[in-house]
Design an enzyme around this catalytic site. Structure first.
Site, PDB file in Angstrom:
ATOM      1  N   TYR A 170       0.841  -1.201   0.000  1.00 12.80           N
ATOM      2  CA  TYR A 170       0.000   0.000   0.000  1.00 12.80           C
ATOM      3  C   TYR A 170       0.874   1.247   0.000  1.00 12.80           C
ATOM      4  O   TYR A 170       1.892   1.283   0.686  1.00 12.80           O
ATOM      5  CB  TYR A 170      -0.870   0.044   1.263  1.00 12.80           C
ATOM      6  CG  TYR A 170      -2.333  -0.151   0.953  1.00 12.80           C
ATOM      7  CD1 TYR A 170      -2.974   0.698   0.065  1.00 12.80           C
ATOM      8  CD2 TYR A 170      -3.061  -1.181   1.535  1.00 12.80           C
ATOM      9  CE1 TYR A 170      -4.307   0.519  -0.249  1.00 12.80           C
ATOM     10  CE2 TYR A 170      -4.400  -1.366   1.231  1.00 12.80           C
ATOM     11  CZ  TYR A 170      -5.015  -0.518   0.339  1.00 12.80           C
ATOM     12  OH  TYR A 170      -6.330  -0.700   0.033  1.00 12.80           O
ATOM     13  N   ARG A 174      -2.110  -2.683 -18.491  1.00 11.91           N
ATOM     14  CA  ARG A 174      -3.420  -2.041 -18.466  1.00 11.91           C
ATOM     15  C   ARG A 174      -3.421  -0.956 -17.386  1.00 11.91           C
ATOM     16  O   ARG A 174      -3.222  -1.263 -16.201  1.00 11.91           O
ATOM     17  CB  ARG A 174      -4.449  -3.129 -18.141  1.00 11.91           C
ATOM     18  CG  ARG A 174      -5.885  -2.784 -18.308  1.00 11.91           C
ATOM     19  CD  ARG A 174      -6.661  -4.051 -18.555  1.00 11.91           C
ATOM     20  NE  ARG A 174      -6.306  -4.562 -19.864  1.00 11.91           N
ATOM     21  CZ  ARG A 174      -6.819  -4.114 -21.008  1.00 11.91           C
ATOM     22  NH1 ARG A 174      -7.736  -3.161 -21.005  1.00 11.91           N
ATOM     23  NH2 ARG A 174      -6.427  -4.619 -22.156  1.00 11.91           N
ATOM     24  N   THR A 208      -4.258   5.987 -21.681  1.00 14.48           N
ATOM     25  CA  THR A 208      -4.054   4.663 -21.120  1.00 14.48           C
ATOM     26  C   THR A 208      -2.632   4.270 -21.488  1.00 14.48           C
ATOM     27  O   THR A 208      -1.991   4.915 -22.318  1.00 14.48           O
ATOM     28  CB  THR A 208      -5.041   3.635 -21.703  1.00 14.48           C
ATOM     29  OG1 THR A 208      -4.994   3.700 -23.123  1.00 14.48           O
ATOM     30  CG2 THR A 208      -6.459   3.913 -21.230  1.00 14.48           C
ATOM     31  N   LYS A 251      -2.521   0.593 -24.962  1.00  9.56           N
ATOM     32  CA  LYS A 251      -2.927   0.490 -26.365  1.00  9.56           C
ATOM     33  C   LYS A 251      -1.664   0.535 -27.235  1.00  9.56           C
ATOM     34  O   LYS A 251      -0.846  -0.352 -27.115  1.00  9.56           O
ATOM     35  CB  LYS A 251      -3.942   1.579 -26.693  1.00  9.56           C
ATOM     36  CG  LYS A 251      -5.235   1.439 -25.855  1.00  9.56           C
ATOM     37  CD  LYS A 251      -6.289   2.430 -26.242  1.00  9.56           C
ATOM     38  CE  LYS A 251      -7.603   2.190 -25.527  1.00  9.56           C
ATOM     39  NZ  LYS A 251      -7.732   2.895 -24.239  1.00  9.56           N
ATOM     40  N   GLU A 309      -0.675   4.803  -0.369  1.00 11.45           N
ATOM     41  CA  GLU A 309      -1.529   5.975  -0.609  1.00 11.45           C
ATOM     42  C   GLU A 309      -0.713   7.249  -0.439  1.00 11.45           C
ATOM     43  O   GLU A 309       0.075   7.367   0.505  1.00 11.45           O
ATOM     44  CB  GLU A 309      -2.717   5.968   0.351  1.00 11.45           C
ATOM     45  CG  GLU A 309      -3.779   4.983  -0.073  1.00 11.45           C
ATOM     46  CD  GLU A 309      -4.984   4.999   0.847  1.00 11.45           C
ATOM     47  OE1 GLU A 309      -5.010   5.802   1.791  1.00 11.45           O
ATOM     48  OE2 GLU A 309      -5.898   4.201   0.603  1.00 11.45           O
ATOM     49  N   ASP A 353      -7.228  13.435 -24.681  1.00 11.06           N
ATOM     50  CA  ASP A 353      -7.140  12.022 -24.311  1.00 11.06           C
ATOM     51  C   ASP A 353      -6.431  11.316 -25.466  1.00 11.06           C
ATOM     52  O   ASP A 353      -7.017  11.102 -26.529  1.00 11.06           O
ATOM     53  CB  ASP A 353      -8.566  11.474 -24.107  1.00 11.06           C
ATOM     54  CG  ASP A 353      -8.579   9.996 -23.784  1.00 11.06           C
ATOM     55  OD1 ASP A 353      -7.542   9.335 -23.959  1.00 11.06           O
ATOM     56  OD2 ASP A 353      -9.641   9.507 -23.357  1.00 11.06           O
TER      57      ASP A 353
HETATM   58  N1  DSN Z   1     -12.656   0.760 -24.695  1.00 11.04           N
HETATM   59  C1  DSN Z   1     -11.511   1.402 -25.280  1.00 11.04           C
HETATM   60  C2  DSN Z   1     -11.474   1.207 -26.746  1.00 11.04           C
HETATM   61  O1  DSN Z   1     -11.692   0.089 -27.143  1.00 11.04           O
HETATM   62  O2  DSN Z   1     -11.216   2.126 -27.500  1.00 11.04           O
HETATM   63  C3  DSN Z   1     -11.447   2.781 -24.905  1.00 11.04           C
HETATM   64  O3  DSN Z   1     -11.551   2.876 -23.536  1.00 11.04           O
END
Ligand code: DSN
Length: 418
Positions: free
Chosen positions: A54, A235, A226, A229, A56, A200
């Site tokens: 932990y 993730r 994120t 990707k 925080e 984003d």
């Molecule tokens: N769900 C993702 C996507 O497939 O683009 C985005 O969060």
């Protein structure tokens, strides 16, 4: 006596599920545009002992003891994120893209303020103001979209709406828009209306890191992403911003939105960011772009309409309205043929989100497996064959067998059980 396991106990039902998932990933073609395969190193580090800790708070200001190595880890990850994207401040604690966006909004606005985001059905994202998500419940929302003729973002509309609505936040960023976004136009809209610009970049972060997509850092005030990707990390989420917004962003993530950070995932983010700083990451991103262009060419040659007429990125969006098949049927047919992809709305779609008229296809994961343009020629044949024979289970099964054979040329995690 309850004690620490000194040996790994077998848990057969669980292991069977994990092994089946491993085989699924190995034997099928992964074409979901938001997915990728992490390196074996990132996979290993995601399961490190930091999962036990932990922490925080933030480095040197934690609410728990024993955080000296957590501090080192978080500093290292922040430093790599700042270096990779040229950012003044990085927060690497966001558990996912939506919590990164939530924190960015809370750093920039109060509940009830207005967000101007992209229409979900035109390529936006749920967390950019959809009434189904927290973003549309907590904030007032307005949407811009694409032009009906070009299917490119209508920047005049963005500027007009910004001046009319005077939003607190303008969100740029998409989940199924195949073209490069003009961040300069969004900056203009933000400046004219006094809004904060949040970008984003989740889908195209890898290309930004490689210098193959214009960086939003700056001109955005806050950038969310994120890490899993095109960036090919574990993730998770991440926020980059100008120094002046750093404290507001940090406070918004913790204690605003989240509790303890996932240190094992932060460690894996550090590993992935380290990989992205290596020169061969640029080659990887270049190959993604070449592969997507080749896929787009095949689809166009076989009579498929692509939203906006093509792609500049890692994805294409196929408009199936001239093909007598909807998005759901296409997704199911591809799945039967051993190809994983997702149905997706196209601009001005009349179908429900659970059906849709489109199919989104990406090449980031295929490229990670080592595929180049000549391999994409075969992949495109499988895709087109499955779409043409969507009602013929026998034909789809034949393609599935060919796909399983084809994927053997591109070993995935050789030697790993799961
Ligand atoms: N769900 C993702 C996507 O497939 O683009 C985005 O969060």
């Amino acid at each position: 006596m309850v004690s620490l396991n000194t040996e790994i106990r077998s848990d057969l039902p669980l292991e069977a599920i994990l092994k089946r998932e491993m085989e699924r990933q190995r034997n099928k073609l992964e074409m979901i545009a938001s997915e990728n395969f992490v390196s074996e190193n990132v996979l290993r580090i995601t399961s490190s002992v930091f999962t036990n800790k932990y922490a925080e708070g933030y480095p040197e200001a934690r609410y728990y003891g024993g955080c000296e190595y957590a501090d080192e880890l978080e500093h290292l990850t922040q430093t790599r994120a700042r270096k990779l994207f040229g950012a003044e401040h990085a927060n690497v604690q966001a558990h996912c893209g939506s919590s990164a966006n939530m924190a960015a909004y809370f750093a920039a606005a109060k509940p009830g303020d207005t967000i101007l985001g992209m229409d979900l059905s035109h390529g936006g994202h749920l967390s950019h103001g959809s009434p189904a998500s927290f973003s549309g419940k907590i904030f007032k929302t307005r949407f811009y979209g694409v032009k009906p003729d070009t299917e490119l973002i209508d920047y005049d509309e963005v500027i007009r709406l910004a001046e009319e609505v005077k939003p607190r936040i303008i969100v740029a960023g998409t989940s199924s828009y195949p073209r490069i976004i003009d961040f300069g136009k969004f900056r203009q809209a933000a400046d004219r209306s006094g809004a904060m610009l949040i970008v984003d970049m989740a889908h195209f972060a890898g290309m930004v890191a490689a210098g193959l997509y214009p960086s939003p850092v700056p001109p955005a005030d806050i950038v969310t992403s994120t890490t899993h990707k095109t960036l090919r990390g574990p993730r998770g989420g991440m926020i980059l911003c100008r120094r002046v917004y750093g404290k507001a962003v940090d406070d918004a993530i913790f204690p605003g939105v989240q509790g303890g950070p996932l240190l094992h995932v932060i460690a894996a983010k550090a590993a992935a960011l380290g990989e992205a700083l290596e020169p061969d990451f640029i080659d990887y991103q270049r190959q993604i772009l070449k592969n997507t262009l080749r896929l787009a060419q095949h689809l166009t040659d076989s009579g498929h309409k692509l939203v906006s007429g093509g792609t500049d990125t890692h994805l294409v969006l196929v408009d199936l309205r001239n093909k007598n098949i909807n998005g759901l049927q296409a997704e199911i047919a591809l799945d039967k043929a051993g190809i994983t992809a997702n149905k997706n709305t196209v601009p001005f779609d009349r179908e429900r989100f659970s059906i849709t008229s489109g199919l989104r296809l990406g090449t980031a994961a295929l490229t990670t497996r080592g595929m180049v343009e000549s391999d994409i020629d075969e992949v495109a044949d499988f895709v087109v064959g499955a779409l043409r024979n969507a009602d013929d289970d026998g034909h789809l099964k034949k393609i599935r067998d060919m796909v399983a054979n084809f994927t053997k040329k591109f070993p995935l995690y050789p030697g790993l059980e799961f």
